[in-house]
Design a protein around this motif. Structure first.
Motif, PDB file in Angstrom:
ATOM      1  N   MET A   1      -3.481   2.331   3.710  1.00  0.00           N
ATOM      2  CA  MET A   1      -2.075   1.189   3.328  1.00  0.00           C
ATOM      3  C   MET A   1      -1.246   2.855   2.502  1.00  0.00           C
ATOM      4  O   MET A   1      -1.753   3.770   2.566  1.00  0.00           O
ATOM      5  CB  MET A   1      -2.878   0.882   2.172  1.00  0.00           C
ATOM      6  N   SER A   2       0.247   3.164   2.656  1.00  0.00           N
ATOM      7  CA  SER A   2       1.162   3.857   2.605  1.00  0.00           C
ATOM      8  C   SER A   2       1.439   3.831   0.752  1.00  0.00           C
ATOM      9  O   SER A   2       0.683   3.354   0.489  1.00  0.00           O
ATOM     10  CB  SER A   2       2.368   3.884   3.487  1.00  0.00           C
ATOM     11  N   ALA A   3       1.739   5.152   0.354  1.00  0.00           N
ATOM     12  CA  ALA A   3       2.023   5.512  -0.426  1.00  0.00           C
ATOM     13  C   ALA A   3       2.919   4.471  -1.163  1.00  0.00           C
ATOM     14  O   ALA A   3       3.274   4.303  -2.536  1.00  0.00           O
ATOM     15  CB  ALA A   3       2.426   6.707  -1.274  1.00  0.00           C
ATOM     16  N   ALA A   4       4.249   3.884  -0.541  1.00  0.00           N
ATOM     17  CA  ALA A   4       4.928   2.532  -0.484  1.00  0.00           C
ATOM     18  C   ALA A   4       4.780   1.434  -1.100  1.00  0.00           C
ATOM     19  O   ALA A   4       4.833   0.752  -1.465  1.00  0.00           O
ATOM     20  CB  ALA A   4       6.404   3.275   0.554  1.00  0.00           C
ATOM     21  N   GLU A   5       3.325   1.216   0.463  1.00  0.00           N
ATOM     22  CA  GLU A   5       3.478  -0.100   0.162  1.00  0.00           C
ATOM     23  C   GLU A   5       1.857  -0.067  -1.027  1.00  0.00           C
ATOM     24  O   GLU A   5       2.393  -0.986  -1.535  1.00  0.00           O
ATOM     25  CB  GLU A   5       1.947  -0.053   1.709  1.00  0.00           C
ATOM     26  N   LEU A   7       3.083   1.082  -3.734  1.00  0.00           N
ATOM     27  CA  LEU A   7       3.455   1.066  -5.107  1.00  0.00           C
ATOM     28  C   LEU A   7       3.882  -0.015  -5.160  1.00  0.00           C
ATOM     29  O   LEU A   7       4.459  -0.687  -6.707  1.00  0.00           O
ATOM     30  CB  LEU A   7       4.364   2.223  -4.950  1.00  0.00           C
ATOM     31  N   SER A   8       4.783  -0.478  -3.667  1.00  0.00           N
ATOM     32  CA  SER A   8       4.821  -2.049  -4.339  1.00  0.00           C
ATOM     33  C   SER A   8       3.725  -3.224  -4.345  1.00  0.00           C
ATOM     34  O   SER A   8       4.643  -4.171  -5.071  1.00  0.00           O
ATOM     35  CB  SER A   8       5.516  -2.036  -2.585  1.00  0.00           C
ATOM     36  N   ARG A   9       2.331  -3.391  -4.198  1.00  0.00           N
ATOM     37  CA  ARG A   9       1.574  -4.150  -4.469  1.00  0.00           C
ATOM     38  C   ARG A   9       1.608  -3.651  -5.689  1.00  0.00           C
ATOM     39  O   ARG A   9       1.227  -4.847  -6.840  1.00  0.00           O
ATOM     40  CB  ARG A   9       0.708  -3.478  -4.065  1.00  0.00           C
ATOM     41  N   VAL A  14       1.921  -6.006 -11.372  1.00  0.00           N
ATOM     42  CA  VAL A  14       2.295  -5.763 -12.699  1.00  0.00           C
ATOM     43  C   VAL A  14       4.066  -7.105 -13.370  1.00  0.00           C
ATOM     44  O   VAL A  14       3.371  -7.481 -14.625  1.00  0.00           O
ATOM     45  CB  VAL A  14       3.028  -4.529 -12.849  1.00  0.00           C
ATOM     46  N   GLY A  15       4.536  -7.254 -12.103  1.00  0.00           N
ATOM     47  CA  GLY A  15       5.645  -8.234 -12.183  1.00  0.00           C
ATOM     48  C   GLY A  15       5.035  -9.718 -12.512  1.00  0.00           C
ATOM     49  O   GLY A  15       5.462 -10.794 -13.749  1.00  0.00           O
ATOM     50  N   ALA A  16       3.362  -9.958 -11.838  1.00  0.00           N
ATOM     51  CA  ALA A  16       2.907 -11.517 -11.885  1.00  0.00           C
ATOM     52  C   ALA A  16       2.250 -11.353 -13.540  1.00  0.00           C
ATOM     53  O   ALA A  16       2.071 -12.346 -13.764  1.00  0.00           O
ATOM     54  CB  ALA A  16       2.634 -11.532 -11.016  1.00  0.00           C
TER      55      ALA A  16
END
Length: 132
Positions: A1-5, A7-9, A14-16
């Protein structure tokens, strides 16, 4: 898993969590508002003595628990009449209190065990009023 993925997850998680927390806070706020309204109505009925004869009274255990809860948290405790008083005819005469009401504060002994000296000098009140 990349850093961007990752961070997105993380942002999605956090939003949920924030959404769930807001929803829960809103639900609790509604429940508290309904409870406060019901309590306000019951207190008004007790003060106005609008309780019907034969109404179910709160048990002494529940009253003691509620009073202890409010005292422990520093909340005011209103004296609510018992069932016999609520259903009795209203007395319109003057109300007499049993205890004398004392207002103001009294001096407390300081670290040396002595009370602060009383003086008419209002220039230096710090030693006798604050430090003792």
């Amino acid at each position: 898993m990349s850093a961007a993925e990752a961070l997105s997850r993380f942002r999605a998680d956090v939003g949920a969590a924030v959404t769930r927390a807001r929803r829960a806070a809103g639900d609790i706020g509604e429940r508290n508002a309904k409870l406060r309204e019901r309590t306000r109505d019951l207190a008004r009925q007790a003060r106005e003595r609008t309780v019907a004869p034969g109404a179910q009274a709160t048990s002494a255990d529940v009253k003691d628990a509620a009073t202890g809860f409010r005292h422990d948290r520093g909340l005011p405790v209103e004296r609510v009449p018992d069932a016999a008083e609520l259903t009795a005819p209203r007395n319109t005469g003057p109300v007499e209190t049993k205890e004398a009401v004392v207002t103001g504060s009294t001096a407390v002994a300081g670290p040396s065990g002595q009370l602060p000296r009383v003086s008419d000098d209002d220039e230096d009140f710090s030693q006798s009023r604050i430090l003792y």
